[in-house]
Enzyme design. Structure first.
Site, PDB file in Angstrom:
ATOM      1  N   ARG A 228      59.936 -17.305  50.798  1.00 31.63           N
ATOM      2  CA  ARG A 228      59.809 -17.211  49.353  1.00 31.63           C
ATOM      3  C   ARG A 228      59.970 -18.604  48.749  1.00 31.63           C
ATOM      4  O   ARG A 228      60.769 -19.412  49.252  1.00 31.63           O
ATOM      5  CB  ARG A 228      60.898 -16.293  48.774  1.00 31.63           C
ATOM      6  CG  ARG A 228      60.669 -14.832  49.057  1.00 31.63           C
ATOM      7  CD  ARG A 228      59.434 -14.302  48.332  1.00 31.63           C
ATOM      8  NE  ARG A 228      59.252 -12.871  48.523  1.00 31.63           N
ATOM      9  CZ  ARG A 228      58.456 -12.323  49.444  1.00 31.63           C
ATOM     10  NH1 ARG A 228      57.761 -13.081  50.275  1.00 31.63           N
ATOM     11  NH2 ARG A 228      58.330 -11.005  49.509  1.00 31.63           N
ATOM     12  N   HIS A 276      49.966 -17.517  49.945  1.00 29.86           N
ATOM     13  CA  HIS A 276      50.811 -16.365  50.328  1.00 29.86           C
ATOM     14  C   HIS A 276      50.026 -15.414  51.246  1.00 29.86           C
ATOM     15  O   HIS A 276      49.919 -14.207  50.968  1.00 29.86           O
ATOM     16  CB  HIS A 276      51.331 -15.620  49.089  1.00 29.86           C
ATOM     17  CG  HIS A 276      52.596 -14.870  49.372  1.00 29.86           C
ATOM     18  ND1 HIS A 276      53.691 -14.879  48.544  1.00 29.86           N
ATOM     19  CD2 HIS A 276      52.951 -14.085  50.415  1.00 29.86           C
ATOM     20  CE1 HIS A 276      54.652 -14.136  49.050  1.00 29.86           C
ATOM     21  NE2 HIS A 276      54.220 -13.642  50.206  1.00 29.86           N
TER      22      HIS A 276
HETATM   23  P1  NAP Z   1      64.951  -9.554  57.949  1.00 34.09           P
HETATM   24  O1  NAP Z   1      64.606  -8.787  59.178  1.00 34.09           O
HETATM   25  O2  NAP Z   1      65.753  -8.909  56.896  1.00 34.09           O
HETATM   26  O3  NAP Z   1      65.696 -10.883  58.434  1.00 34.09           O
HETATM   27  C1  NAP Z   1      66.304 -11.747  57.545  1.00 34.09           C
HETATM   28  C2  NAP Z   1      67.072 -12.788  58.335  1.00 34.09           C
HETATM   29  O4  NAP Z   1      67.611 -13.741  57.417  1.00 34.09           O
HETATM   30  C3  NAP Z   1      68.246 -12.197  59.124  1.00 34.09           C
HETATM   31  O5  NAP Z   1      68.368 -12.841  60.362  1.00 34.09           O
HETATM   32  C4  NAP Z   1      69.440 -12.555  58.241  1.00 34.09           C
HETATM   33  O6  NAP Z   1      70.668 -12.719  58.936  1.00 34.09           O
HETATM   34  C5  NAP Z   1      69.002 -13.881  57.690  1.00 34.09           C
HETATM   35  N1  NAP Z   1      69.730 -14.193  56.453  1.00 34.09           N
HETATM   36  C6  NAP Z   1      69.751 -13.525  55.294  1.00 34.09           C
HETATM   37  N2  NAP Z   1      70.577 -14.097  54.404  1.00 34.09           N
HETATM   38  C7  NAP Z   1      71.108 -15.157  55.051  1.00 34.09           C
HETATM   39  C8  NAP Z   1      72.056 -16.135  54.698  1.00 34.09           C
HETATM   40  N3  NAP Z   1      72.636 -16.139  53.479  1.00 34.09           N
HETATM   41  N4  NAP Z   1      72.391 -17.068  55.597  1.00 34.09           N
HETATM   42  C9  NAP Z   1      71.836 -17.061  56.842  1.00 34.09           C
HETATM   43  N5  NAP Z   1      70.918 -16.158  57.247  1.00 34.09           N
HETATM   44  C10 NAP Z   1      70.574 -15.219  56.359  1.00 34.09           C
HETATM   45  O7  NAP Z   1      63.629 -10.100  57.236  1.00 34.09           O
HETATM   46  P2  NAP Z   1      62.173 -10.292  57.856  1.00 34.09           P
HETATM   47  O8  NAP Z   1      61.470  -8.997  57.950  1.00 34.09           O
HETATM   48  O9  NAP Z   1      62.275 -11.120  59.077  1.00 34.09           O
HETATM   49  O10 NAP Z   1      61.468 -11.116  56.674  1.00 34.09           O
HETATM   50  C11 NAP Z   1      62.005 -12.339  56.215  1.00 34.09           C
HETATM   51  C12 NAP Z   1      61.352 -12.745  54.905  1.00 34.09           C
HETATM   52  O11 NAP Z   1      60.016 -13.199  55.151  1.00 34.09           O
HETATM   53  C13 NAP Z   1      61.153 -11.625  53.885  1.00 34.09           C
HETATM   54  O12 NAP Z   1      62.338 -11.391  53.149  1.00 34.09           O
HETATM   55  C14 NAP Z   1      60.053 -12.185  53.012  1.00 34.09           C
HETATM   56  O13 NAP Z   1      60.611 -12.934  51.956  1.00 34.09           O
HETATM   57  C15 NAP Z   1      59.294 -13.128  53.926  1.00 34.09           C
HETATM   58  N6  NAP Z   1      57.923 -12.662  54.214  1.00 34.09           N
HETATM   59  C16 NAP Z   1      56.902 -13.456  53.844  1.00 34.09           C
HETATM   60  C17 NAP Z   1      55.610 -13.088  54.125  1.00 34.09           C
HETATM   61  C18 NAP Z   1      54.461 -13.976  53.769  1.00 34.09           C
HETATM   62  O14 NAP Z   1      53.310 -13.568  53.921  1.00 34.09           O
HETATM   63  N7  NAP Z   1      54.700 -15.184  53.326  1.00 34.09           N
HETATM   64  C19 NAP Z   1      55.349 -11.893  54.816  1.00 34.09           C
HETATM   65  C20 NAP Z   1      56.433 -11.102  55.186  1.00 34.09           C
HETATM   66  C21 NAP Z   1      57.726 -11.507  54.886  1.00 34.09           C
HETATM   67  P3  NAP Z   1      71.352 -11.490  59.739  1.00 34.09           P
HETATM   68  O15 NAP Z   1      70.464 -11.280  60.944  1.00 34.09           O
HETATM   69  O16 NAP Z   1      72.687 -11.991  60.089  1.00 34.09           O
HETATM   70  O17 NAP Z   1      71.335 -10.305  58.818  1.00 34.09           O
HETATM   71  C1  GLV Z   2      55.221 -10.680  51.874  1.00 29.04           C
HETATM   72  O1  GLV Z   2      55.449 -11.702  51.321  1.00 29.04           O
HETATM   73  C2  GLV Z   2      56.223  -9.742  52.230  1.00 29.04           C
HETATM   74  O2  GLV Z   2      57.367  -9.873  51.778  1.00 29.04           O
HETATM   75  O3  GLV Z   2      55.908  -8.829  53.008  1.00 29.04           O
END
Ligand code: NAP
Ligand code: GLV
Length: 313
Positions: A228, A276
């Site tokens: 983000r 994005h």
């Molecule tokens: P997720 O499974 O919820 O994983 C989030 C990770 O971030 C976890 O390892 C978590 O730690 C860590 N985290 C959260 N807060 C933290 C903090 N304060 N300090 C250190 N680590 C922290 O999320 P995901 O599915 O992998 O997705 C991640 C992000 O990618 C989404 O929230 C979204 O914003 C972004 N995204 C972008 C796109 C795009 O097209 N650009 C597409 C999809 C997603 P823990 O493991 O300890 O809980």
């Molecule tokens: C895309 O940015 C998502 O959060 O899935």
């Protein structure tokens, strides 16, 4: 097959509505998919599929059983102070992790192999050679070791990169060194040649990537932000790029989207802007996930994984 009596609300930007709703109607009939204009009786709606519903809007649906955000990021949904107290079920599906890992690997390789410099030389018709390391000489640090961070880490490790990750709680992930919490951050950053952000946007991660953090990386390191825009302090990143502290950045997400035409990122010679698109959810994959979530809830079971409203992801 979903029950014909199911009324599912879809609150999406106009641009996306046709794409998702048409696919849902085709793949998940006879359940009914309603846009806000179609809703005659809010009491009939039991599920909501949403991107960023207006604050207070979902509170008008008294029989909601679950909220399903379109994407992995849920900050727009949690921004509603009157969100109904029902599970917010995370949009996890293998397609999303695969696409994200392809994006991360593509840009990590571009950075490592000096692809930007090669393109610039081509524009000048210059046959220059640029020395580049190999993956085993290159450390990629991933901020966020969740669904996407772990998948991307495994793909990078398979190519031979040295991979390390940082998360809120300690993790043991095969093939990568793991660091956790604020106390682990400096040690994590100190050896990174390429920093990848796959963190959710929460009050804790807002503006995390600032000048201090960028200065803690190896000199001339590069950044890939596929999470983000709010995780990066833009003015600090631009100053670090101009000072050579950061070699280059690939940015997929921004505070304001679409990125305004006059934003300095568009024309910065060492920034790659992507719209994005790192990992857009496909209507087919999302349909399968919706079916799975609804069938789980209708069987009386708890859907997983769900968003933790306290941590904000
Ligand atoms: P997720 O499974 O919820 O994983 C989030 C990770 O971030 C976890 O390892 C978590 O730690 C860590 N985290 C959260 N807060 C933290 C903090 N304060 N300090 C250190 N680590 C922290 O999320 P995901 O599915 O992998 O997705 C991640 C992000 O990618 C989404 O929230 C979204 O914003 C972004 N995204 C972008 C796109 C795009 O097209 N650009 C597409 C999809 C997603 P823990 O493991 O300890 O809980
Ligand atoms: C895309 O940015 C998502 O959060 O899935």
């Amino acid at each position: 097959m979903l029950h014909p009596d199911l009324d599912i609300l879809c609150v999406l930007p106009k641009l996306w509505q046709g794409y998702f709703v048409d696919a849902f109607r085709e793949r998940l009939a006879p359940a009914r998919f309603l846009t806000p204009e179609d809703v005659a009786d809010p009491a009939r709606i039991t599920y909501a599929f949403v991107l960023a519903p207006p604050p207070g809007y979902l509170a008008g649906f008294p029989n909601l059983k679950a909220i399903m955000p379109v994407g992995a990021g849920v900050e727009h949904v949690l921004a509603d102070p009157d969100l109904p107290d029902v599970p917010i079920v995370r949009m996890v599906q293998p397609d999303m992790a695969q696409r994200m890992s392809e994006y991360i690997v593509q840009h990590a390789l571009n950075h490592m192999r000096r692809f930007r410099q090669i393109r610039e030389a081509q524009a000048r018709a210059e046959w220059n050679l640029f020395a580049a390391p190999t993956a085993p000489d290159t450390t990629v640090g991933i901020l966020g070791l969740g669904t996407l961070g772990q998948h991307a880490g495994a793909c990078l490790a398979a190519l031979g990169f040295k991979v390390r990750g940082w998360s809120r709680t300690p993790k043991q992930v095969p093939g990568m060194e793991s660091f956790a919490g604020r106390e682990g951050l400096q040690a994590f950053l100190s050896e990174c040649d390429i920093l990848v952000s796959l963190l959710p946007l929460t009050p804790e991660t807002q503006d995390l990537i600032d000048r201090d953090l960028l200065c803690a990386l190896r000199p001339g390191a590069s950044l890939i932000n596929a999470s983000r825009g709010g995780v990066v302090k833009d003015d600090d990143l631009i100053a670090c790029l101009d000072d050579g502290i950061i070699g280059e950045a690939t940015l997929d997400a921004f505070d304001i989207e679409p990125l305004p035409a006059d934003h300095p990122y568009w024309s910065h010679p060492r920034v790659t802007v992507t719209p994005h698109c790192a990992s857009a959810a496909t209507a087919e994959a999302v349909s399968d996930r919706i079916r799975q979530v609804i069938e789980t809830v209708e069987r009386g079971e708890a859907p997983t994984p769900v968003v933790d409203r306290k941590t904000g992801y």
